[in-house]
Design a protein around this motif. Structure first.
Motif, PDB file in Angstrom:
ATOM      1  N   ARG A  63       0.834  -1.213   0.000  1.00  0.00           N
ATOM      2  CA  ARG A  63       0.000   0.000   0.000  1.00  0.00           C
ATOM      3  C   ARG A  63       0.865   1.258   0.000  1.00  0.00           C
ATOM      4  O   ARG A  63       0.676   2.156  -0.822  1.00  0.00           O
ATOM      5  CB  ARG A  63      -0.906  -0.001   1.240  1.00  0.00           C
ATOM      6  N   SER A 128      -8.637   1.867  -6.122  1.00  0.00           N
ATOM      7  CA  SER A 128      -9.988   1.533  -5.671  1.00  0.00           C
ATOM      8  C   SER A 128     -10.284   0.057  -5.900  1.00  0.00           C
ATOM      9  O   SER A 128     -10.916  -0.607  -5.068  1.00  0.00           O
ATOM     10  CB  SER A 128     -11.006   2.401  -6.418  1.00  0.00           C
ATOM     11  N   ASP A 131      -8.553  -1.936  -3.291  1.00  0.00           N
ATOM     12  CA  ASP A 131      -9.246  -1.794  -2.009  1.00  0.00           C
ATOM     13  C   ASP A 131     -10.523  -2.633  -1.960  1.00  0.00           C
ATOM     14  O   ASP A 131     -10.989  -3.011  -0.879  1.00  0.00           O
ATOM     15  CB  ASP A 131      -9.601  -0.327  -1.755  1.00  0.00           C
ATOM     16  N   SER A 132     -11.115  -2.883  -3.143  1.00  0.00           N
ATOM     17  CA  SER A 132     -12.395  -3.600  -3.179  1.00  0.00           C
ATOM     18  C   SER A 132     -12.279  -5.029  -2.674  1.00  0.00           C
ATOM     19  O   SER A 132     -13.289  -5.662  -2.355  1.00  0.00           O
ATOM     20  CB  SER A 132     -12.964  -3.599  -4.603  1.00  0.00           C
ATOM     21  N   GLN A 134     -11.062  -5.754   0.071  1.00  0.00           N
ATOM     22  CA  GLN A 134     -11.323  -5.607   1.514  1.00  0.00           C
ATOM     23  C   GLN A 134     -10.317  -6.387   2.368  1.00  0.00           C
ATOM     24  O   GLN A 134     -10.672  -7.072   3.332  1.00  0.00           O
ATOM     25  CB  GLN A 134     -12.756  -6.037   1.842  1.00  0.00           C
ATOM     26  N   MET A 138      -5.040  -2.677   3.395  1.00  0.00           N
ATOM     27  CA  MET A 138      -4.845  -2.353   1.989  1.00  0.00           C
ATOM     28  C   MET A 138      -5.169  -0.884   1.747  1.00  0.00           C
ATOM     29  O   MET A 138      -4.328  -0.110   1.421  1.00  0.00           O
ATOM     30  CB  MET A 138      -5.735  -3.246   1.114  1.00  0.00           C
ATOM     31  N   GLN A 139      -6.421  -0.504   1.882  1.00  0.00           N
ATOM     32  CA  GLN A 139      -6.967   0.850   1.735  1.00  0.00           C
ATOM     33  C   GLN A 139      -6.005   1.902   1.169  1.00  0.00           C
ATOM     34  O   GLN A 139      -5.586   2.842   1.843  1.00  0.00           O
ATOM     35  CB  GLN A 139      -7.514   1.326   3.072  1.00  0.00           C
ATOM     36  N   CYS A 140      -5.660   1.738  -0.106  1.00  0.00           N
ATOM     37  CA  CYS A 140      -4.768   2.688  -0.789  1.00  0.00           C
ATOM     38  C   CYS A 140      -5.460   4.025  -1.082  1.00  0.00           C
ATOM     39  O   CYS A 140      -4.873   5.096  -0.912  1.00  0.00           O
ATOM     40  CB  CYS A 140      -4.295   2.116  -2.123  1.00  0.00           C
TER      41      CYS A 140
END
Length: 376
Positions: A63, A128, A131-132, A134, A138-140
């Protein structure tokens, strides 16, 4: 690498890392528009790759690595190019006075934002997409957007506020043009001249609507980045004030018998076109926010009408009692506005300039003083 507690071979981890890295680098260099996420096979393969990296405690590292590459691309090329264009547009807006028919500022702004969007959308979509899945840590995308916003906001050029106001003024005029032209009926008998005129109007409407739609898309992009308020919304009130001042000055004539009709026309314009324009810019509002905007617009309308009518007051005195509708209209508008000092000073200056001079007859002076007493 083994200190990270790897559960897969170093070769597998390295191959997986390089695969994701290469795809992201191609996206940043515009060689690849996005991860081919439409393919179920590819998505399954990518899920396996991310799962492998996650098992080996490398997701947070990935990330930060991807976000850093994206930020570097923004810092070195994307944002400097956008800000240079923005600075040039701001300088041009400060020098040149745009007119009602001048759409060049809008087109230039759209080109700049679309260029910025084109340069970054693939990378944002890729993050995105990652991130999908989940995967924890990760949440870039949220981090990338925060850094994007910070870089963009840090170096906004001087004159940015003035450019934003002028941009919104031109957008408002284009919006009004589209609405005004759409109200024209094309059902009358066709003649060559009328047909050509209708076609010209139709093209004007189409262009205006296209510009408005593109500007809304630009604003949506700004909202995604979190810079919509500082680049657009914070300047909307100033733009509305400028347009209303110009519109009311043109509308309120010295044909004072039509004062009530003119007031109704302005009120309809404010409650209809102005409110719908605000909503087209800021989006749907809750009832409290909408009421605040309506109150703001009415207050601006009343104050600008007061200013125009006060500036016309000398002519209203001269034409009294024919100007009675305008006098009563002004009296109603002035209630609780705190503009008495401005009114008195305006009348005093008007009398000094237009009545109290050697060429004025005593009879004229006395007549106007009597009318002043009746009006005021």
């Amino acid at each position: 690498m083994y200190e990270l507690g790897l559960v897969d071979s170093m070769e597998e981890v390295e191959q997986t890392w390089n695969s994701v890295d290469q795809q992201f680098r191609k996206i940043l260099s515009n060689e690849l528009s996005t991860f081919p996420s439409q393919s179920a096979t590819y998505r399954s393969h990518l899920a396996q790759q991310l799962s492998l990296l996650n098992r080996n405690h490398l997701i947070a590292v990935l990330r930060e690595y991807l976000v850093q590459h994206f930020t570097s691309s923004l810092h070195t090329t994307v944002i400097p190019h956008f800000l240079n264009s923005y600075s040039a547009a701001a300088a041009a807006a400060a020098i040149h006075k745009t007119t009602a028919a001048d759409k060049n500022l809008l087109k230039r702004f759209i080109e700049m934002v679309e260029g910025l969007q084109y340069s970054t959308s693939a990378a944002l979509q890729a993050m995105s997409h990652l991130d999908s899945f989940q995967i924890p840590d990760m949440q870039c995308l949220p981090i990338a957007i925060l850094r994007f916003r910070a870089l963009l906001s840090a170096d906004l050029p001087d004159g940015c506020s003035e450019l934003s106001v002028k941009l919104l003024v031109q957008m408002f005029k284009t919006y009004c043009l589209a609405n005004e032209v759409q109200a024209i009926s094309f059902s009358s008998p066709s003649t060559p001249s009328k047909s050509r005129h209708s076609q010209a109007i139709s093209r004007e409407v189409t262009e205006a609507k296209q510009l408005i739609d593109k500007l809304k898309s630009c604003f949506n992009f700004f909202s995604t980045l979190g810079v919509f308020n500082e680049l657009v919304a914070d300047h909307l009130e100033d733009a509305i004030r400028m347009v209303l001042k110009e519109s009311i000055t043109e509308l309120l004539t010295i044909n004072f018998k039509d004062a009530d009709q003119e007031y109704s026309t302005v009120m309809s314009f404010v409650e209809g076109t102005c409110v719908s324009f605000v909503l087209s810019v800021v989006g749907d509002q809750d009832s409290e926010q909408l009421d605040r905007w309506k109150e703001f617009l009415r207050e601006i309308m009343v104050r600008e009408m007061c200013h125009v009518r006060i500036d016309q007051l000398f002519m209203m005195i001269v034409e009294y009692p024919d100007s009675s509708p305008a006098v009563e209209n002004l009296r109603t508008l002035l209630e609780d506005r705190g503009m008495s000092a401005y009114l008195v000073e305006s009348v005093r200056l008007a009398y000094e300039r237009r009545l109290l001079h050697p060429g004025a007859s005593t009879n004229d002076i006395l007549t106007q003083y009597i009318n002043s007493i009746r009006v005021l």
